[in-house]
Design an enzyme around this catalytic site. Structure first.
Site, PDB file in Angstrom:
ATOM      1  N   LYS A   1      53.733  83.502  52.250  1.00 55.63           N
ATOM      2  CA  LYS A   1      55.188  83.338  52.346  1.00 55.63           C
ATOM      3  C   LYS A   1      55.647  82.299  51.325  1.00 55.63           C
ATOM      4  O   LYS A   1      54.941  81.310  51.086  1.00 55.63           O
ATOM      5  CB  LYS A   1      55.527  82.895  53.776  1.00 55.63           C
ATOM      6  CG  LYS A   1      56.999  82.767  54.097  1.00 55.63           C
ATOM      7  CD  LYS A   1      57.176  82.375  55.569  1.00 55.63           C
ATOM      8  CE  LYS A   1      58.631  82.214  55.959  1.00 55.63           C
ATOM      9  NZ  LYS A   1      58.783  81.883  57.400  1.00 55.63           N
TER      10      LYS A   1
ATOM     11  N   SER B   1      59.504  83.202  63.710  1.00 52.51           N
ATOM     12  CA  SER B   1      59.492  83.842  62.396  1.00 52.51           C
ATOM     13  C   SER B   1      58.235  84.617  62.033  1.00 52.51           C
ATOM     14  O   SER B   1      58.233  85.333  61.038  1.00 52.51           O
ATOM     15  CB  SER B   1      59.739  82.801  61.311  1.00 52.51           C
ATOM     16  OG  SER B   1      61.111  82.587  61.209  1.00 52.51           O
TER      17      SER B   1
ATOM     18  N   SER C   1      61.924  84.894  59.912  1.00 48.15           N
ATOM     19  CA  SER C   1      62.096  84.729  58.485  1.00 48.15           C
ATOM     20  C   SER C   1      60.907  85.232  57.661  1.00 48.15           C
ATOM     21  O   SER C   1      61.054  85.483  56.475  1.00 48.15           O
ATOM     22  CB  SER C   1      62.335  83.248  58.168  1.00 48.15           C
ATOM     23  OG  SER C   1      61.208  82.479  58.528  1.00 48.15           O
TER      24      SER C   1
HETATM   25  N1  GLN Z   1      65.192  82.823  63.642  1.00 43.75           N
HETATM   26  C1  GLN Z   1      64.852  81.469  63.857  1.00 43.75           C
HETATM   27  C2  GLN Z   1      65.705  80.566  63.011  1.00 43.75           C
HETATM   28  O1  GLN Z   1      66.442  81.060  62.237  1.00 43.75           O
HETATM   29  C3  GLN Z   1      63.401  81.237  63.611  1.00 43.75           C
HETATM   30  C4  GLN Z   1      63.071  80.928  62.219  1.00 43.75           C
HETATM   31  C5  GLN Z   1      61.644  80.523  62.025  1.00 43.75           C
HETATM   32  O2  GLN Z   1      60.809  80.650  62.930  1.00 43.75           O
HETATM   33  N2  GLN Z   1      61.345  79.978  60.844  1.00 43.75           N
HETATM   34  O3  GLN Z   1      65.643  79.389  63.109  1.00 43.75           O
END
Ligand code: GLN
Length: 477
Positions: free
Chosen positions: A78, A177, A153
């Site tokens: 990532k 994410s 994400s």
């Molecule tokens: N959707 C969550 C957020 O926007 C989780 C994001 C993540 O785990 N990096 O914070």
């Protein structure tokens, strides 16, 4: 069709002389090319992956016993994980062109075990989002239906595995994410206990929540990767001082499991009917295998997301303050003085979502509101933590879908960030409390999209999770 479902399959072919690392890398490179429109990769390390494969093949030919545990594993990373000499941008403009000056501990450990890193994959900016649409590279697309989001994400990570362009991917999970995109793309997403893996070299979003996680086809590969990347690290003071355990030992689950589910989750107004029926199918299947699956009143479900967004935006506002146009990446060229430089660089360098969170985070931390929001959310976090840990006194696992809704269409939720936040309801509990959680595919929804179910265990009980799947197979098997 996926060529390899686990490293064991890869190794069997290499050991039988059917293939070698170079051929495997070339296969995945051809898959990356063929699936280019999915926009999973933001950079492919073509030349160096081939060269490394040749080197590793040579090492193997000399002495097959000398190769590391990840020999033959092709991995994508990532775009929030530092790899020395390679760009890392957090899918942002503010880090445009920035090159990592050191490698994350996880990268060092993967390379030490002879893994091959094939490229850098798409994500939401600094890990902020659930759709992979908040990226300067444009959205990654779900390989099951490219009009749909892959989740986020770590969307690019999930798609890269789903589309068979690599065997595994490293993502990060602050509030789901890794697990939510795994659910949307039909792969295994695993977030270990907070502190199990060093965060050194991971671009920080919300430091008390962030944890590196893995996306793979099999639970077995998740265990193997964890074994290679977990453990003490002098560069991260929040990492656990426990020695890395052996996660690949064939420890069976010696009895049936006791699994709790929250009726409030399965009856939640946000829950899509198709998710409810698939979720119930999994519960019935577990029951029929002899596990005791029991309803439990958690009571705090609806407090999790609000508390999470207060705390993570506060931490994000502070973490992102380092990107000021002076030290890293992008800098506005027209500013006349220092304040203007900060102002213009940050205004132009962050996207809307990052700015929304910086503002929200500074607001909840500001002196007039600190007690009302930040301090209160900390108290809620403590309550959730205590109540969750209490559950594990009586139960082995908590089970829940990873997402209350199926993957949205690309663009569908563009103007509705709050609805997107609320859909994190089932994943953030594990980050609020630091417990390990895994999302494992459990068939398809009526519309043909993949569906994943999530299992959480007590802190540092990753091995319990792995033993469970090793002994009883995946959810619907
Ligand atoms: N959707 C969550 C957020 O926007 C989780 C994001 C993540 O785990 N990096 O914070």
């Amino acid at each position: 069709m996926t060529k390899y479902k686990s490293l064991q399959e890869v190794r069997a072919e290499i050991d039988a002389g059917i293939t070698n690392c170079k051929a495997i890398v070339e296969y995945y490179l051809s898959r990356i090319k063929a699936t280019n429109e999915l926009n999973a990769y933001v950079e492919v390390f073509k030349k160096e992956a081939i060269e490394r494969a040749e080197l590793l093949d040579k090492k193997y030919r000399k002495n097959p016993d000398s190769v590391g545990k990840l020999f033959g594993m092709v991995i994508s990373i990532k775009d929030v994980i530092c790899y020395k000499g390679h760009q890392v941008t957090g899918a942002s403009k503010i880090l445009e062109g920035f090159q990592a000056v050191y490698s994350a501990t996880v990268i060092e450990r993967i390379l030490n075990e002879d893994g091959i890193i094939i490229g850098r994959v798409n994500c939401d900016q600094f890990g902020m989002g659930s759709t992979n649409e908040n990226s300067i590279y444009g959205p990654a697309k779900n390989a099951a239906d490219p009009t749909k989001i892959p989740g986020g994400s770590s969307g690019g990570s999930a798609v890269s595995v789903q589309a068979d362009t690599c065997l595994a991917s490293l993502g990060s999970d602050t509030g789901g994410s890794v697990r939510q995109p795994a659910s949307f793309c039909g792969v295994v997403g695993f977030k270990p206990t907070y502190g199990r893996i060093s965060r050194y070299g991971l671009l920080a979003y919300a430091s008390s929540f962030d944890q590196i996680g893995t996306l793979t086809h099999s639970v077995e590969d998740a265990a193997l990767l964890l074994e290679c990347i977990a453990g003490k690290d002098e560069f991260d003071c929040t990492v656990s001082q426990r020695n890395a355990e052996n996660f690949t030992l064939n420890i069976p689950f010696k009895r049936k499991a006791k699994i709790a589910y929250f009726p409030a989750a399965f009856g939640h107004e946000m829950l899509d009917d198709s998710i409810r029926s698939k979720g119930k199918e999994v519960l019935e299947k577990l029951n029929s295998k002899g596990h005791s699956v029991e309803p439990l009143d958690f009571g705090l479900l609806d407090y999790i997301v609000p508390a999470y967004y207060v705390l993570t935006t506060a931490e994000a506002a502070s973490n992102l303050s380092r990107y000021d146009g002076v030290r890293f990446g992008f800098r506005n060229q027209t500013a006349q003085n220092l304040n203007e430089l900060y102002n213009k660089s940050r205004t132009e360098g962050f996207n809307e979502e990052a700015k929304r969170r910086i503002m929200l985070g500074n607001f909840v931390l500001s002196s007039g509101y600190y007690d009302e929001y930040y301090a209160k959310a900390q108290e809620v976090r403590r309550l959730i933590y205590e109540k969750t840990l209490q559950i594990f006194k009586d139960y082995d696992f908590i089970i829940m879908p990873a997402s209350p809704v199926p993957p949205w269409n690309i663009g569908e939720k563009k103007d509705n960030p709050v609805e997107v936040y609320l859909a994190d309801i089932f994943t953030v509990q594990a980050n609020m409390t630091g417990i390990p959680a895994i999302c494992v595919p459990a068939g398809n929804l009526q519309n043909g999209m993949p569906f994943g179910m999530q299992l959480m265990a007590n802190k540092f009980e990753e091995n319990k999770i792995f033993s469970f799947f090793r002994t009883f197979g995946n959810f619907l098997e």
